[in-house]
Design a protein around this motif. Structure first.
Motif, short mmCIF file in Angstrom:
data_model
loop_
_atom_site.label_atom_id
_atom_site.label_comp_id
_atom_site.label_asym_id
_atom_site.label_seq_id
_atom_site.Cartn_x
_atom_site.Cartn_y
_atom_site.Cartn_z
N UNK A 166 1.07 -1.27 0.08
CA UNK A 166 0.07 0.07 0.07
C UNK A 166 0.90 1.15 0.02
N UNK A 167 2.05 1.23 0.39
CA UNK A 167 3.06 2.22 0.30
C UNK A 167 3.24 2.84 -1.14
N UNK A 168 3.19 2.03 -2.01
CA UNK A 168 3.59 2.38 -3.27
C UNK A 168 2.55 3.56 -3.90
N UNK A 169 1.47 3.54 -3.17
CA UNK A 169 0.48 4.37 -3.72
C UNK A 169 0.99 6.05 -3.48
N UNK A 170 1.82 5.97 -2.34
CA UNK A 170 2.34 7.43 -1.99
C UNK A 170 3.31 7.92 -3.19
N UNK A 171 3.74 7.00 -4.36
CA UNK A 171 4.63 7.55 -5.32
C UNK A 171 3.77 8.59 -6.22
N UNK A 172 2.48 8.66 -5.92
CA UNK A 172 1.44 9.62 -6.77
C UNK A 172 1.98 11.11 -6.12
N UNK A 173 2.55 11.12 -5.03
CA UNK A 173 2.75 12.69 -4.65
C UNK A 173 4.02 12.95 -5.21
N UNK A 174 4.68 12.25 -6.01
CA UNK A 174 5.99 12.90 -6.82
C UNK A 174 5.33 14.07 -7.67
N UNK A 175 4.10 13.81 -8.03
CA UNK A 175 3.78 14.75 -8.89
C UNK A 175 3.57 16.29 -8.14
N UNK A 176 3.26 16.10 -6.68
CA UNK A 176 3.05 17.29 -6.05
C UNK A 176 4.62 17.91 -5.73
N UNK A 177 5.50 17.08 -5.62
CA UNK A 177 6.99 17.52 -5.43
C UNK A 177 7.33 18.24 -6.60
N UNK A 207 6.58 10.87 -15.73
CA UNK A 207 6.60 11.83 -16.77
C UNK A 207 5.92 13.07 -16.49
N UNK A 208 5.02 13.09 -15.81
CA UNK A 208 4.39 14.53 -15.11
C UNK A 208 5.40 15.41 -14.48
N UNK A 209 6.39 14.66 -13.72
CA UNK A 209 7.50 15.35 -12.62
C UNK A 209 8.26 15.76 -13.79
#
Length: 236
Positions: free
Chosen positions: A97-108, A170-172
């Motif tokens: 479940x910790x894998x989902x936090x990679x989504x916040x790389x977009x925020x970074x 790709x977004x980051x």
């Protein structure tokens, strides 16, 4: 005069308020209303600078408020969306479940881009890298495409962890890439000075008209492509 000076800042705060409401809707998995409030925030973001120039009240405070508001509406919100999509995606890579936090790389990536934008003197009339509002629209449209499409391919594509990971990274990257992109903010009111913006807006209208939510990621990709073509045209 004091009231007039605060009008752009008030509009900027409405952008921030819209982003906060969008976050609440995401927590309820209501991605459609989150999308609408992000659009409203981007609308306010477009006009705060316009009124600051119109009233000739641009200020360092306004610049900082603008970035802080964008950080929520166009940074935290899309990061949360990618977290939610990864959290409910198929276990192609891992079921941790910790894998989902990679989504916040977009925020970074959004945070870095906004901070860099404030000190980059090259970005007064155009952008270097994808603007955070455009990136936010791209990402906010993905769950809507997923939930409104009856295509099995779309379902498999947008629930695949590898695909979602590629979108996040790709977004980051594109947010901070050294790619000149034209601005949609109108500083002069002539067709000649805004021709590329007019072409883009007309094409965007057609994409959304015919493809609905699926037209939004397409128009962001078209924006990048049109900018690259325009850059080559200017060089000639």
């Amino acid at each position: 005069m004091a009231i007039k000076k605060q009008i752009p800042n008030l509009i900027t705060l409405l952008n921030l308020f819209s982003g906060c409401i969008a976050l609440v809707f995401i927590t309820k998995s209501n991605f459609e209303w989150a999308f609408y409030f992000v659009c409203l925030g981007i609308f306010f973001d477009f006009f705060d600078g316009f009124f600051a120039r119109l009233f000739k009240v641009s200020s360092p405070l306004g610049l900082q408020l603008d970035s802080l508001a964008d950080m929520v509406t166009s940074g935290v919100v899309p990061g949360y969306v990618m977290f939610s999509m990864l959290n409910s995606s198929q276990n192609e890579i891992t079921d941790n479940p910790l894998f989902a936090y990679i989504g916040f790389v977009v925020t970074l990536g959004s945070c870095y881009r906004l901070a860099n934008f404030n000190i980059d003197t090259r970005q007064t009339d155009s952008f270097i890298g994808l603007p955070t509002p455009a990136n936010a629209l791209f990402i906010l449209s993905l769950p809507l495409v997923l939930h409104t499409s009856d295509s099995l391919f779309t379902l498999e594509f947008l629930t695949n962890q590898w695909v979602l990971l590629a979108i996040v990274l790709g977004s980051a990257y594109i947010l901070n890439a050294e790619i000149p992109l034209f601005s949609l903010k109108l500083k002069k009111f002539t067709v000649k000075d805004n021709l590329i913006q007019i072409i883009f807006l007309l094409f965007s209208f057609l994409l959304v008209l015919f493809f609905h939510f699926a037209g939004i990621p397409l128009l962001i990709l078209f924006y990048v492509l049109l900018s690259v073509v325009n850059n080559q045209w200017i060089k000639k």
